[in-house]
Design a protein around this motif. Structure first.
Motif, PDB file in Angstrom:
ATOM      1  N   ILE A  85       0.841  -1.202   0.000  1.00 27.65           N
ATOM      2  CA  ILE A  85       0.000   0.000   0.000  1.00 27.65           C
ATOM      3  C   ILE A  85       0.874   1.250   0.000  1.00 27.65           C
ATOM      4  CG2 ILE A  85      -1.673   1.332   1.363  1.00 27.65           C
ATOM      5  CD1 ILE A  85      -2.819  -1.345   2.329  1.00 27.65           C
ATOM      6  N   SER A 130      -2.988  -0.634  -4.856  1.00 28.22           N
ATOM      7  CA  SER A 130      -4.317  -0.413  -4.283  1.00 28.22           C
ATOM      8  C   SER A 130      -4.519  -1.325  -3.082  1.00 28.22           C
ATOM      9  CB  SER A 130      -5.400  -0.703  -5.324  1.00 28.22           C
ATOM     10  OG  SER A 130      -5.467  -2.088  -5.615  1.00 28.22           O
ATOM     11  N   LYS A 131      -5.361  -0.881  -2.153  1.00 30.25           N
ATOM     12  CA  LYS A 131      -5.652  -1.686  -0.971  1.00 30.25           C
ATOM     13  C   LYS A 131      -6.279  -3.016  -1.366  1.00 30.25           C
ATOM     14  CE  LYS A 131      -6.208   2.107   2.332  1.00 30.25           C
ATOM     15  NZ  LYS A 131      -7.114   2.774   3.301  1.00 30.25           N
ATOM     16  N   ARG A 132      -7.068  -3.003  -2.425  1.00 33.30           N
ATOM     17  CA  ARG A 132      -7.769  -4.217  -2.854  1.00 33.30           C
ATOM     18  C   ARG A 132      -6.792  -5.298  -3.300  1.00 33.30           C
ATOM     19  NH1 ARG A 132      -9.444  -5.916  -7.767  1.00 33.30           N
ATOM     20  NH2 ARG A 132      -8.863  -3.925  -8.707  1.00 33.30           N
ATOM     21  N   SER A 133      -5.702  -4.896  -3.927  1.00 29.23           N
ATOM     22  CA  SER A 133      -4.766  -5.893  -4.468  1.00 29.23           C
ATOM     23  C   SER A 133      -3.478  -5.989  -3.662  1.00 29.23           C
ATOM     24  CB  SER A 133      -4.406  -5.528  -5.914  1.00 29.23           C
ATOM     25  OG  SER A 133      -3.696  -4.299  -5.956  1.00 29.23           O
ATOM     26  N   GLU A 192      -0.927  -2.221 -10.606  1.00 31.09           N
ATOM     27  CA  GLU A 192      -2.308  -1.799 -10.389  1.00 31.09           C
ATOM     28  C   GLU A 192      -2.354  -0.704  -9.336  1.00 31.09           C
ATOM     29  OE1 GLU A 192      -6.514  -3.750  -8.979  1.00 31.09           O
ATOM     30  OE2 GLU A 192      -4.845  -4.999  -9.569  1.00 31.09           O
TER      31      GLU A 192
END
Length: 254
Positions: free
Chosen positions: A32, A37-40, A254
């Motif tokens: 992060i 991204s936090k999602r990945s 990403e």
């Protein structure tokens, strides 16, 4: 030979620096901070940690930090191992002793001293005298005990005596008390696991470092999990797959 960190892309170098700067080698947080991204972040961290060039950069950064601190890897591993294998039972014990009736005369309630009985009887009188005729029965029960304290059981109660096998109040089991060792009396390796002690309404709370996390960090330092990013959501199957070198996809920005 050039620096392993300089050989990385800017984003991957940021990840390596953030990973080493983390006190707990948190790959997800490092990803992060590197801009993923936090999602990945968790998956990207796993992929990055599986790359030889990233591992080389991390080793280089760790070596530089250890040199600055004059810190040896063995020292770190030994401290972590002490935390992971500490015998936490040395901090506290459950002790069994006699109940208040075990050694009272005819198994009546036994007081420690005459002073203790006098104080208890005075408190009972104060509560009793605080009642008014108009008070309802439930309130009266709150203000006065059903039985007036009696000295018939005698004095001299000591918890450290063995329970009486024929005691009708505890069935010979006695009472149990939690006993906490004085911190000054604890071995140094046990004290090192403690982060604080506080008194709460429920008793004494001892805060300690996480032994499982320490064990995980030992494994990482020894290279057992070099290609695995361990998170609380990992189940055993996923962890084993990672340790066995499961195939990982390409890293994306990403």
């Amino acid at each position: 030979m050039g620096s392993a960190v300089d050989a990385l892309s800017k984003k991957h170098a940021l990840f390596a620096r953030a990973y080493v700067a983390s006190e707990t080698f948190n790959g997800t947080q490092a990803a992060i901070e590197a801009g993923f991204s936090k999602r990945s972040a968790t998956s990207q961290a796993s992929k990055l940690l599986a790359r030889d060039d990233v591992q080389a950069a991390i080793s280089e950064l760790l070596s530089e930090r250890n040199a600055r601190l004059d810190l040896q890897a063995d020292d770190v591993v030994q401290q972590l191992w002490n935390i992971a294998t500490a015998d936490y039972s040395k901090m506290s014990k459950i002790k069994r002793g006699s109940c208040r009736h075990c050694h009272g005369k005819d198994f009546a309630y036994q007081w420690r001293t005459e002073e203790e009985f006098t104080r208890a009887h005075l408190e009972w009188q104060i509560r009793r005298n605080g009642m008014n005729e108009g008070d309802d029965f439930k309130l009266q029960l709150q203000l006065v005990d059903l039985d007036e304290p009696s000295p018939s059981g005698g004095y001299g109660y000591r918890f450290t005596r063995d329970p009486h096998p024929d005691c009708p109040y505890c069935d010979g089991i006695g009472d149990v008390h939690a006993h906490f060792e004085a911190t000054d009396d604890l071995p140094a390796n046990i004290r090192a696991t403690m982060t604080g002690v506080k008194q709460s309404q429920h008793g004494i709370e001892i805060k300690t470092k996480d032994p499982m996390r320490a064990l995980e960090l030992v494994g990482k330092h020894l290279g057992m999990f070099s290609n695995v990013e361990i998170t609380p959501s990992d189940d055993l199957a996923d962890l084993l797959a990672g340790v066995q070198g499961a195939a990982l996809g390409a890293v994306t920005d990403e």
